[in-house]
Write a protein that holds these residues in place. Structure first.
Motif, PDB file in Angstrom:
ATOM      1  N   GLY A  61      -9.204-118.131   8.421  1.00  0.00           N
ATOM      2  CA  GLY A  61     -10.544-117.922   8.727  1.00  0.00           C
ATOM      3  C   GLY A  61     -11.510-118.976   8.249  1.00  0.00           C
ATOM      4  N   ALA A  62     -11.180-119.858   7.847  1.00  0.00           N
ATOM      5  CA  ALA A  62     -12.412-121.136   7.358  1.00  0.00           C
ATOM      6  C   ALA A  62     -13.009-121.504   8.563  1.00  0.00           C
ATOM      7  CB  ALA A  62     -11.422-122.305   6.971  1.00  0.00           C
ATOM      8  N   ALA A  63     -14.381-121.401   8.279  1.00  0.00           N
ATOM      9  CA  ALA A  63     -15.426-121.367   9.258  1.00  0.00           C
ATOM     10  C   ALA A  63     -16.560-121.967   8.484  1.00  0.00           C
ATOM     11  CB  ALA A  63     -15.582-120.553  10.168  1.00  0.00           C
ATOM     12  N   CYS A  64     -17.830-122.574   9.171  1.00  0.00           N
ATOM     13  CA  CYS A  64     -18.885-123.006   8.776  1.00  0.00           C
ATOM     14  C   CYS A  64     -20.032-121.884   8.847  1.00  0.00           C
ATOM     15  CB  CYS A  64     -19.443-124.104   9.514  1.00  0.00           C
ATOM     16  SG  CYS A  64     -20.876-124.803   8.816  1.00  0.00           S
ATOM     17  N   ASP A  65     -20.653-121.628   7.832  1.00  0.00           N
ATOM     18  CA  ASP A  65     -21.728-120.576   7.891  1.00  0.00           C
ATOM     19  C   ASP A  65     -23.144-121.149   8.259  1.00  0.00           C
ATOM     20  OD1 ASP A  65     -22.411-121.899   5.661  1.00  0.00           O
ATOM     21  OD2 ASP A  65     -22.182-120.282   4.154  1.00  0.00           O
ATOM     22  N   VAL A  66     -23.304-122.430   8.881  1.00  0.00           N
ATOM     23  CA  VAL A  66     -24.404-123.161   9.285  1.00  0.00           C
ATOM     24  C   VAL A  66     -24.010-122.867  10.925  1.00  0.00           C
ATOM     25  CG1 VAL A  66     -25.858-125.169   9.701  1.00  0.00           C
ATOM     26  CG2 VAL A  66     -24.958-124.230   7.430  1.00  0.00           C
ATOM     27  N   PRO A  67     -25.120-122.689  11.679  1.00  0.00           N
ATOM     28  CA  PRO A  67     -24.866-122.831  13.169  1.00  0.00           C
ATOM     29  C   PRO A  67     -24.076-124.062  13.538  1.00  0.00           C
ATOM     30  CG  PRO A  67     -26.817-121.881  12.579  1.00  0.00           C
ATOM     31  CD  PRO A  67     -26.369-122.189  11.507  1.00  0.00           C
ATOM     32  N   SER A  68     -23.298-124.208  14.429  1.00  0.00           N
ATOM     33  CA  SER A  68     -22.666-125.289  14.943  1.00  0.00           C
ATOM     34  C   SER A  68     -23.698-126.472  15.478  1.00  0.00           C
ATOM     35  CB  SER A  68     -21.840-124.929  16.414  1.00  0.00           C
ATOM     36  OG  SER A  68     -20.747-123.948  16.033  1.00  0.00           O
ATOM     37  N   HIS A  69     -24.427-126.124  16.404  1.00  0.00           N
ATOM     38  CA  HIS A  69     -25.575-127.123  17.026  1.00  0.00           C
ATOM     39  C   HIS A  69     -26.475-127.659  15.804  1.00  0.00           C
ATOM     40  CE1 HIS A  69     -24.064-126.520  20.912  1.00  0.00           C
ATOM     41  NE2 HIS A  69     -24.043-125.419  20.645  1.00  0.00           N
ATOM     42  N   LEU A  70     -26.466-127.211  14.760  1.00  0.00           N
ATOM     43  CA  LEU A  70     -27.160-127.548  13.667  1.00  0.00           C
ATOM     44  C   LEU A  70     -26.492-128.265  12.706  1.00  0.00           C
ATOM     45  CD1 LEU A  70     -30.214-127.610  12.814  1.00  0.00           C
ATOM     46  CD2 LEU A  70     -29.733-125.585  11.556  1.00  0.00           C
ATOM     47  N   TYR A  71     -25.101-128.209  12.919  1.00  0.00           N
ATOM     48  CA  TYR A  71     -23.923-128.683  11.795  1.00  0.00           C
ATOM     49  C   TYR A  71     -23.348-130.146  12.455  1.00  0.00           C
ATOM     50  CZ  TYR A  71     -21.044-128.824   7.440  1.00  0.00           C
ATOM     51  OH  TYR A  71     -20.542-129.157   6.549  1.00  0.00           O
ATOM     52  N   CYS A  72     -24.182-130.891  12.996  1.00  0.00           N
ATOM     53  CA  CYS A  72     -23.702-132.132  13.410  1.00  0.00           C
ATOM     54  C   CYS A  72     -24.888-133.289  13.523  1.00  0.00           C
ATOM     55  CB  CYS A  72     -23.081-132.073  14.981  1.00  0.00           C
ATOM     56  SG  CYS A  72     -24.545-131.190  16.090  1.00  0.00           S
ATOM     57  N   PHE A  73     -24.314-134.482  13.440  1.00  0.00           N
ATOM     58  CA  PHE A  73     -25.443-135.472  13.368  1.00  0.00           C
ATOM     59  C   PHE A  73     -26.425-135.656  14.312  1.00  0.00           C
ATOM     60  CE2 PHE A  73     -21.361-137.198  11.116  1.00  0.00           C
ATOM     61  CZ  PHE A  73     -21.958-137.341   9.936  1.00  0.00           C
ATOM     62  N   SER A  74     -27.619-136.127  13.977  1.00  0.00           N
ATOM     63  CA  SER A  74     -28.670-136.071  15.113  1.00  0.00           C
ATOM     64  C   SER A  74     -28.379-137.328  16.064  1.00  0.00           C
ATOM     65  CB  SER A  74     -30.137-136.222  14.620  1.00  0.00           C
ATOM     66  OG  SER A  74     -30.071-137.396  13.640  1.00  0.00           O
ATOM     67  N   PHE A  75     -27.896-138.294  15.743  1.00  0.00           N
ATOM     68  CA  PHE A  75     -27.274-139.302  16.486  1.00  0.00           C
ATOM     69  C   PHE A  75     -26.206-139.353  17.373  1.00  0.00           C
ATOM     70  CE2 PHE A  75     -25.753-140.469  12.160  1.00  0.00           C
ATOM     71  CZ  PHE A  75     -24.186-140.698  12.528  1.00  0.00           C
ATOM     72  N   GLU A  76     -25.309-138.116  16.931  1.00  0.00           N
ATOM     73  CA  GLU A  76     -24.177-138.136  17.784  1.00  0.00           C
ATOM     74  C   GLU A  76     -24.080-136.337  17.686  1.00  0.00           C
ATOM     75  OE1 GLU A  76     -20.665-138.395  19.649  1.00  0.00           O
ATOM     76  OE2 GLU A  76     -22.130-139.998  19.030  1.00  0.00           O
ATOM     77  N   PRO A  77     -24.670-135.920  18.550  1.00  0.00           N
ATOM     78  CA  PRO A  77     -25.049-134.553  18.971  1.00  0.00           C
ATOM     79  C   PRO A  77     -23.636-133.961  19.674  1.00  0.00           C
ATOM     80  CG  PRO A  77     -26.460-135.528  20.605  1.00  0.00           C
ATOM     81  CD  PRO A  77     -26.125-136.556  19.605  1.00  0.00           C
TER      82      PRO A  77
END
Length: 500
Positions: A61-77
């Protein structure tokens, strides 16, 4: 000299300074050393692959608790995330993709654990020690080891006497068969509320030992359809707007965290209603009701944790643990709870993550000593006495409401500006002034006293004395603003020929 001489010199000096700033902005427009024109750099990784916390944490069940589209680099969306909140495997694959795309693999040395480093003031360089390899010299040293990589086991008497299997959620034993076993889980934090619902249907009996009830909000998670993924990929402005909406929505929560904690009481009501709707049993609901202000501890997200606790084979134990016995766990009410295995969902050694790394600065003091002395770190990136050393996710840069990727990018940009300044001005090193660091730290701690994290609860954000050296007590856009330009007036700039 004519009367215009001094004015002409000032104009020329100003022109040179503006030219330097333009070159610096161009060089540091990217966030990677290669984008800044730096080709000679090495990355040392103690493990066999990249990924950090997303490589290590493989519990069910390991997952991020920050929305996916916010949890990536701005230069590599990444427009094609599969879910609103990404699972561990997908995040790990994204990080591997970034390494491959930006050709970082040839700069990474795996199975190379950095054991320490020492600054040489005469040459303005760091001597870096690596286990099993010869030491090397570097003009700049960036520590990206983070705080969430050393598991914290509970300090409970009798732990060594347990005859069953014991492991930490960050070191999940996938070879251990859960079926038919009696399991005890210590801890009810961000990891436990993810793996408890996953393992509960598999085991004979599951007892969850809770010290403090967490605030839990519903998780707006859902699969992202292939059609929406295609639209976000084709129309990049749409993806940018979606990302911006997520960012500013998350940023609103900081109003309650750092401006007016009383506003968070308005959010407590719907969360209490959510608990009442999910848990009908009055006694169990009372055990799951937090007794502290919302936000003082990390707010957790889950749609299935409350349901898992109401399964017939699951029990929530709130009696304090007295000791671990050979056969299980004994609580202070005298009851012994038998267990075949104990899983510790007890977090990480956040305050001691530099203990095993001996980094010695220009005055002979270690970095761990400097951090433990609560002198703070300038912008959470640099410390006085440690020239040309830059921390990623350093003291007081953690968040409780938004994406750490945003903070890391700001830190990387600031560090690159400092590195480029040393190169272009032919300096031996830059060392942040003690006075600048003290002003920054004092201002930050004054603001911290007004935040929700100082409202009285005990959390991993605080040390044993209640000092918060973990979180950033402002909005994240304020951090971006403060780090966007290198303030040379706050640094001692030592020319290459004057190093001592």
């Amino acid at each position: 000299m004519t009367p215009d001489g001094p004015r002409r010199q000032r104009r020329q000096a100003g022109s040179q300074h503006r030219h330097h700033r333009r070159r610096l902005r161009r060089a540091c427009h990217g966030l990677l050393p290669k984008q800044a024109g730096i080709e000679s750099f090495s990355i040392f990784e103690k493990a066999q692959d990249v990924g950090g916390v997303w490589r290590e944490n493989t519990y069910p069940g390991a997952a991020c608790d920050v929305p996916s589209h916010l949890y990536c680099f701005s230069f590599e969306p990444k427009p094609d995330w599969s879910r609103a909140f990404s699972p561990q495997q997908e995040i790990w694959e994204y990080l591997r993709h970034c390494v491959a795309k930006y050709d970082l693999g040839r700069h990474i040395q795996f199975h190379k654990k950095v054991s320490g480093a020492e600054f040489d003031a005469r040459s303005g360089t760091w001597t870096v020690c690596i286990e099993g390899a010869a030491p090397l010299r570097a003009r700049a040293l960036v520590l990206g080891n983070g705080a969430l990589h050393v598991p914290s086991y509970p300090d409970i008497p009798g732990r060594e006497s347990f005859e069953g299997r014991m492991f930490h959620s960050a070191e999940w034993d996938h070879g251990f068969v859960l079926a038919g076993k009696r399991l005890a889980v210590i801890g009810t934090g961000a990891s436990a509320i993810q793996f408890v619902p996953e393992i509960a249907p598999q085991v004979e009996k599951l007892q969850v030992f809770q010290r403090t009830a967490p605030w839990i909000a519903p998780k707006a998670d859902h699969a992202i359809s292939p059609g929406r993924q295609r639209r976000l990929r084709r129309f990049r402005p749409l993806h940018w707007l979606h990302r911006a909406r997520l960012y500013w929505t998350a940023e609103l929560l900081a109003v309650g965290f750092v401006v007016s904690p009383r506003l968070l009481e308005l959010l407590e009501r719907p969360l209490r209603r959510y608990l009442a709707h999910q848990v009908r049993d009055r006694d169990l609901r009372a055990k799951l009701t937090p007794g502290y202000t919302l936000g003082c501890k990390r707010i957790l997200l889950s749609n299935d944790y409350y349901a898992a606790l109401q399964r017939p084979n699951v029990e929530l134990v709130t009696a304090a643990i007295e000791r671990i016995t050979p056969k299980g766990i004994q609580t202070r009410d005298g009851v012994e709870h038998p267990a075949d295995a104990i899983i510790c969902g007890t977090g990480f050694m956040v305050g001691d993550y530099l203990t095993n790394l001996r980094v010695v600065g220009r005055d002979g003091r270690s970095l761990d000593q400097a951090v433990q002395a609560r002198a703070g770190a300038y912008l959470g990136i640099t410390l006085h006495g440690f020239p040309n050393l830059y921390l990623m996710m350093g003291p007081n840069t953690g968040l409780g409401h938004n994406s750490m990727i945003f903070m890391i990018e700001a830190q990387a940009r600031h560090a690159l500006q400092a590195i480029e300044t040393v190169r272009q001005r032919k300096l031996a090193y830059l060392d942040v002034l003690e006075s600048a660091q003290a002003r920054f730290s004092a201002s930050l701690q004054r603001r911290m006293r007004r935040s929700v994290w100082s409202s009285g609860c005990h959390s991993w954000y605080l040390d044993a004395d209640g000092y918060n050296g973990t979180l950033w007590p402002y909005f994240t856009f304020q951090y971006w603003w403060r780090t966007r330009r290198l303030a040379l007036a706050d640094f001692e700039a030592v020319p290459a020929g004057d190093a001592r």
